[in-house]
Design a protein around this motif. Structure first.
Motif, PDB file in Angstrom:
ATOM      1  N   TYR A  90      21.430  68.588  93.891  1.00  0.00           N
ATOM      2  CA  TYR A  90      21.574  67.886  92.613  1.00  0.00           C
ATOM      3  C   TYR A  90      22.731  66.899  92.691  1.00  0.00           C
ATOM      4  O   TYR A  90      23.754  67.166  93.333  1.00  0.00           O
ATOM      5  CB  TYR A  90      21.807  68.879  91.478  1.00  0.00           C
ATOM      6  N   ASP A  91      22.590  65.764  92.044  1.00  0.00           N
ATOM      7  CA  ASP A  91      23.622  64.720  92.057  1.00  0.00           C
ATOM      8  C   ASP A  91      24.562  64.801  90.867  1.00  0.00           C
ATOM      9  O   ASP A  91      25.698  64.324  90.938  1.00  0.00           O
ATOM     10  CB  ASP A  91      22.965  63.335  92.078  1.00  0.00           C
ATOM     11  N   TYR A  92      24.085  65.373  89.759  1.00  0.00           N
ATOM     12  CA  TYR A  92      24.896  65.476  88.543  1.00  0.00           C
ATOM     13  C   TYR A  92      24.806  66.916  88.048  1.00  0.00           C
ATOM     14  O   TYR A  92      23.717  67.422  87.764  1.00  0.00           O
ATOM     15  CB  TYR A  92      24.401  64.492  87.472  1.00  0.00           C
ATOM     16  N   ILE A  93      25.973  67.558  87.951  1.00  0.00           N
ATOM     17  CA  ILE A  93      26.029  68.985  87.639  1.00  0.00           C
ATOM     18  C   ILE A  93      26.861  69.164  86.382  1.00  0.00           C
ATOM     19  O   ILE A  93      28.009  68.712  86.317  1.00  0.00           O
ATOM     20  CB  ILE A  93      26.622  69.779  88.819  1.00  0.00           C
ATOM     21  N   PHE A  94      26.281  69.837  85.392  1.00  0.00           N
ATOM     22  CA  PHE A  94      26.892  69.945  84.070  1.00  0.00           C
ATOM     23  C   PHE A  94      27.346  71.371  83.777  1.00  0.00           C
ATOM     24  O   PHE A  94      26.678  72.338  84.155  1.00  0.00           O
ATOM     25  CB  PHE A  94      25.888  69.537  82.982  1.00  0.00           C
TER      26      PHE A  94
END
Length: 254
Positions: A90-94
């Motif tokens: 994943y490139d964006y982790i929240f």
């Protein structure tokens, strides 16, 4: 990777009143899609069973769960989630709470800060544009607000809401942080992660959000968590004085 480039990590302990609704709220966002990873710390109320039913019936492939044997701490839950997210490309982790104190509708705004405006870290900030907290007791509002002021004063980090738990991390930022060396497990975990990113020279953008106190379930906050934060900040300052932090390849301040 196939599918979404974004993963929302939701730690849970006894969140059966909220978990179904918050999963649906995130999954129904559009046009950008967000996958979800739930980290459940052995909830005795059946939270994990609700998640696993949704994995089979509605969200196969987009919803996942890591089940742990007990309450091991918020920080260790997120570290486990970060490692899982990096492994799955994943490139964006929240980071996001399960109780709707963080509005799922704000996820695209955090995503845009990183994907469109070039931030390495986007913080959903309660204090960057005043005090945007709803239904908290005044004492807790003041404690949280001045805790962030205290962190800024001691560490020099130019972030208004250092204790925020609503955050988007880019993949390259988490790869640059030694996750095995993050020591704090509670409230101070949020401070340590932001402080580390700041010391490594990454660009951090605060996105104003409204924090709404949970309506269902019980808060996990207690005085010991705040105590960890107070003394943890001093330890971070000492680490900096001892030269623990080194600049990363981006945003080097010299």
């Amino acid at each position: 990777m196939d599918g979404s480039d974004s993963l929302v990590i939701i730690p849970t302990y006894n969140e059966k009143e909220n978990i179904d609704a918050v999963i649906h709220a995130v999954m129904n966002l559009g046009p950008h899609k967000f996958d979800i990873l739930v980290i459940d710390d052995g909830s005795p109320d059946g939270t994990a069973a609700i998640v696993k039913d949704l994995m089979k019936d509605e969200f196969n492939g987009r919803l996942n769960i890591i089940e742990r044997s007990g309450k091991l701490g918020l920080g260790t839950a997120y570290i486990a989630g970060f490692k899982w997210a990096l492994q799955h490309k994943y490139d964006y982790i929240f980071e996001m709470d399960a109780d709707f104190s963080h509005a799922p509708s704000d996820l695209p705004r955090l995503y845009a800060a990183c994907a469109e405006r070039g931030a390495d870290v986007a913080v959903g900030s309660r204090y960057v544009s005043g005090v945007n907290v709803v239904n908290w007791p005044m004492g807790r509002v003041l404690m949280s607000y001045f805790a962030s002021k205290y962190v800024r004063a001691v560490t020099g980090v130019k972030i208004h809401d250092t204790t925020a738990g609503f955050v988007c991390w880019t993949r390259h930022t988490l790869e640059a942080i030694d996750l095995n060396n993050i020591r704090f497990k509670g409230y101070a975990f949020q401070i340590e992660m932001k402080y580390t990113a700041y010391q490594l020279g990454f660009k951090i953008e605060e996105v104003p959000v409204v924090f709404v106190n949970r309506r269902l379930g019980e808060s996990k906050m207690n005085s010991s968590i705040f105590g960890e934060a107070v003394f943890g900040v001093l330890r971070l300052r000492l680490d900096r004085m001892r030269g623990k932090f080194k600049h990363a390849y981006r945003g080097n301040r010299g």
